[in-house]
Design an enzyme around this catalytic site. Structure first.
Site, PDB file in Angstrom:
ATOM      1  N   ASP A 171      -5.409   3.929   9.784  1.00 15.45           N
ATOM      2  CA  ASP A 171      -6.191   3.319   8.558  1.00 15.45           C
ATOM      3  C   ASP A 171      -7.035   2.619   9.283  1.00 15.45           C
ATOM      4  OD1 ASP A 171      -6.020   3.160   5.697  1.00 15.45           O
ATOM      5  OD2 ASP A 171      -5.603   1.196   6.394  1.00 15.45           O
ATOM      6  N   GLU A 201      -9.886   7.285   9.735  1.00 19.37           N
ATOM      7  CA  GLU A 201     -10.661   6.687   8.578  1.00 19.37           C
ATOM      8  C   GLU A 201     -11.644   5.805   9.295  1.00 19.37           C
ATOM      9  OE1 GLU A 201      -9.251   3.913   6.249  1.00 19.37           O
ATOM     10  OE2 GLU A 201     -10.137   4.555   4.380  1.00 19.37           O
TER      11      GLU A 201
HETATM   12  C1  NOJ Z   1      -7.601   2.499   3.480  1.00 20.43           C
HETATM   13  C2  NOJ Z   1      -6.785   3.667   2.606  1.00 20.43           C
HETATM   14  O1  NOJ Z   1      -7.160   4.846   2.510  1.00 20.43           O
HETATM   15  C3  NOJ Z   1      -6.434   2.822   1.372  1.00 20.43           C
HETATM   16  O2  NOJ Z   1      -5.853   3.590   0.493  1.00 20.43           O
HETATM   17  C4  NOJ Z   1      -5.852   1.220   1.381  1.00 20.43           C
HETATM   18  O3  NOJ Z   1      -5.972   0.448   0.242  1.00 20.43           O
HETATM   19  C5  NOJ Z   1      -6.748   0.645   2.511  1.00 20.43           C
HETATM   20  N1  NOJ Z   1      -7.056   1.322   3.899  1.00 20.43           N
HETATM   21  C6  NOJ Z   1      -5.921  -0.637   2.931  1.00 20.43           C
HETATM   22  O4  NOJ Z   1      -4.913  -0.207   3.979  1.00 20.43           O
END
Ligand code: NOJ
Length: 548
Positions: free
Chosen positions: A200, A242
Site C-alpha cells: 500500500d 500501489e
Molecule cells: C491506498 C488504499 O488503496 C486505500 O484504500 C487506503 O485508504 C489508503 N491507501 C490508505 O491506506
C-alpha cells in the site's frame, strides 16, 4: 529465472469482510472464503489478493492496522488463515496480502506508547514536529474527508504526520528499527505461506518526511533492501505496489540493477487505467495507444498489473481537466457518483450502462493488454454499487452468491450485515448472483470463465511484448499484438458502437492457420487477414501463430 509465476497469473482481489460469512454474524470470514475457493478455481484465477486482514478499528476498511501479526478476530484466527493458504494452494491458487506499512492505526500499541512519553521506545517510530509545520494543509489524499496532513497530539504535545486520515499516523522510515520491523512482518507472513504482498501507498512509505517540506526526499533504497530481504526468505515471493506517480518516476520503483528489476516486481498501471477509461468514454482508442507508446520499457522481471476497477474510486487525477470532465460526463455524471474531485465511486457495469457488449469489450481489452490482469470481486458478475453508502463503501458491498436472503452472503439479519447487500432492480441479488449466472452458459460469469481459460492459452500476454499494430483502421478499432516465446496473438477491439474493419494482410506472412480463439460473435474465418471486420463494441482475439 525464466519462469516467473506472477507474469502468467490472473489476480482476484477480495475483501474477506464482504465475501462470504460462514458463522452468521454478518461479517465475511476466512472459513466463508475457504468455502468459495472452488468457485474461484473454476473462474480460473491463480492468485488471490486479500485486502487487509489484520485487527483494526476499521475506520478505513482495514487500512488502519492495529496489529500486523494477527488476523482480524472477526475473520477467524491464524489457524484459519493457515488453512486458507493450504486449501488455496491445493487448488493452484496463491495468496498475497495487503502490506500496509506506511502508517498504522492510531490505536496501534506502538502509537499509543509513542505518544505517551518522550522516553517510549516507540517515540521515534512516528514522524513528529515540535512546531506547527507550514505545510500542514498540503498533500491530503482524501480532500473533503481529510483537512490536514499534520495534526496536534495533546498527549505528546507535538504535531504528528499522517499522509492519509488523521487516525493513520505515518511510520518513520528513517528509523532503522521501523525498517527491520517491516521486514519482520513480511518474514512472518511469508513463513505462514503467502506468496507476496500488495504494498500500500509505496511512494509515501519511502518518504523521508521533513516538517515544512512538502517535497521531502524519498529513500528508494529501502525498496531494494526490502526486495533483497524477502527474496532471500522466499525466492518466488512478489511485491505488487500501489504507486500512482508520474510516468517518469515509475522506473525508480522497479529499480534497475544491470537491467534487472531489483525493487518492486509489479506495479499497478494507473496511467493505463485512466487512459482506458478515457478511451472507453470516447469510443476511440487513441488514449490507449498513447499509453502504450509512453510506457517506459521495464527492466527484466518488471511487470505491469492491469485493472479496470479496484476497491477505491476510479482515479482520474492524471488526466487533464477536460479529459476528466469527459469521463465524468460519460461514467459519473451525478455529483454523488464522484469522489475527491478526481474519481468515480462506481463499478464498471454501471458506468457502461449495463451494456453487456461494452462490459465484455472492456474486460477483453484489459486482460489482453500487457501485464498481469487484476480483477475485483463481483466484477465477473457485473455487480453494481450502492451510492447511499459513504465514499468508497459504495463499491464495497457484499458478494452476491444466490437468491437466498442477503444474496447468500450471510444468514444474519439484514440490519446486522457489515454493509447492506444490493437489492432490487437490475443489480440486486435477486437478479444478479453467482447461482443464476453459473447455470447460464451465456452469462457474464460464464464468459469470464471462458475468457480466462483462453488467456491462459496465450501466455504471450503476460510474458511477451505488447505492440500497437499501426495500420489504417476504423476510428474505434484498436489493433495490438502480443509476441512471446510461444508465438503471437493478435487482438482487435472495437471501442465504437458501429462496426469496424481493418486490413492486416501485411501480417499474413507470419501467420500459421490464424483463427479466432475468442470473439464477441462468430466471424468469417480470418483468411488472409485482409478483410477483418469487428462488430460495434466487438472484439476478436486471433491466434496468429504458435511456436513449438
Ligand atoms: C491506498 C488504499 O488503496 C486505500 O484504500 C487506503 O485508504 C489508503 N491507501 C490508505 O491506506
Amino acid at each position: 529465472m525464466s519462469d516467473r509465476w506472477y507474469q502468467k497469473a490472473v489476480i482476484y482481489c477480495a475483501d474477506i469482510d464482504t465475501f462470504a460469512d460462514s458463522n452468521g454474524d454478518g461479517v465475511g470470514d476466512i472459513k466463508g472464503l475457504i468455502g468459495r475457493l472452488d468457485y474461484l478455481a473454476r473462474l480460473g484465477i491463480t492468485c488471490l489478493w486479500l485486502n487487509p486482514i489484520h485487527p483494526t478499528p476499521d475506520r478505513d476498511d482495514g487500512y488502519d492496522v492495529a496489529d500486523f501479526y494477527n488476523v482480524d478476530p472477526r475473520f477467524g484466527n491464524l489457524g484459519d488463515f493457515a488453512d486458507l493458504l493450504h486449501q488455496a494452494r491445493d487448488r493452484g491458487i496463491r495468496v498475497i496480502i495487503d502490506l500496509v506499512v506506511n502508517h498504522t492505526s492510531d490505536q496501534h500499541p506502538w502509537f499509543q506508547s509513542a505518544r505517551s512519553s518522550p522516553d517510549s521506545p516507540y517515540r521515534d517510530w512516528y514522524v513528529w514536529s515540535d512546531a506547527e509545520p507550514e505545510d500542514r494543509h498540503q498533500g491530503m489524499v482524501f480532500p473533503g474527508e481529510q483537512a490536514e496532513t499534520w495534526s496536534y497530539d495533546r498527549t505528546a504535545k507535538k504535531w504528528f504526520y499522517h499522509r492519509f486520515y488523521k487516525f493513520q499516523p505515518d511510520l518513520n522510515i528513517n528509523n532503522p528499527e521501523v525498517r527491520e520491523e517491516i521486514k519482520k512482518i513480511c518474514a512472518f507472513w511469508l513463513q505462514l505461506g503467502v506468496s507476496g504482498f500488495r504494498m500500500d501507498a509505496v511512494p509515501f512509505i519511502v518518504e523521508q518526511t521533513e516538517p515544512g517540506n512538502p517535497d521531502s526526499p524519498k529513500d528508494m533504497e529501502f525498496l531494494s533492501e526490502l526486495r533483497q530481504y524477502i527474496q532471500w526468505r522466499q525466492g518466488d515471493a512478489v511485491l505488487l505496489a500501489e504507486a500512482n506517480v508520474e510516468p517518469e518516476q515509475l522506473k525508480e520503483f522497479f529499480g534497475d540493477a544491470g537491467g534487472s528489476a531489483n525493487r518492486i516486481h509489479m506495479l499497478f498501471d494507473f496511467m493505463l487505467n485512466s487512459r482506458l477509461m478515457l478511451s472507453l468514454a470516447r469510443g476511440n482508442p487513441e488514449a490507449i495507444i498513447d499509453a502504450l507508446r509512453d510506457t517506459p520499457k521495464l527492466p527484466v522481471g518488471g511487470q505491469w498489473a492491469t485493472f479496470l476497477r479496484n476497491h477505491d474510486e476510479v482515479d482520474l487525477s492524471r488526466l487533464t481537466a477536460e479529459q476528466r470532465a469527459e469521463v465524468f460526463a460519460e461514467f459519473g455524471p451525478d455529483e454523488n457518483m464522484q469522489l475527491y474531485g478526481r474519481g468515480i465511486r462506481r463499478r464498471l457495469a454501471t458506468m457502461l450502462g449495463n451494456d453487456r457488449r461494452r462490459i465484455e469489450l472492456a474486460y477483453a481489452l484489459q486482460f489482453s493488454l500487457r501485464g498481469t490482469p487484476v480483477l475485483r470481486y463481483g466484477e465477473e458478475l457485473g455487480m453494481g454499487e450502492d451510492l447511499t453508502q459513504d465514499g468508497r463503501n459504495a463499491i464495497r458491498t457484499p458478494m452476491q452468491w444466490s437468491l437466498a436472503a442477503n444474496g447468500g452472503f450471510s444468514t444474519a439479519a439484514a440490519d446486522q450485515l457489515v454493509r447492506p447487500v444490493i437489492t432490487g432492480g437490475d443489480y440486486g441479488y435477486e437478479r444478479l448472483n453467482v447461482t443464476l449466472q453459473r447455470h447460464d452458459t451465456k452469462s457474464l460469469l460464464s464468459w469470464f470463465e471462458r475468457m480466462i481459460r483462453t488467456l491462459k492459452e496465450a501466455p504471450e500476454v503476460g510474458t511477451g511484448s505488447c505492440t500497437h499494430v499501426d495500420v489504417p483502421a476504423s476510428t474505434g478499432l484498436l489493433v495490438h499484438r502480443a509476441d512471446g516465446a510461444t508465438g503471437t496473438v493478435l487482438f482487435l477491439h472495437n471501442l465504437a458502437p458501429e462496426a469496424g474493419e481493418v486490413d492486416l494482410g501485411s501480417l499474413y506472412p507470419e501467420a500459421d492457420f490464424p483463427n479466432d480463439v475468442l470473439a464477441d460473435q462468430e466471424y468469417p474465418e480470418p483468411g488472409k487477414l485482409d478483410k477483418l471486420t469487428v462488430g460495434g463494441y466487438g472484439y476478436r482475439w486471433i491466434r496468429l501463430c504458435r511456436k513449438p
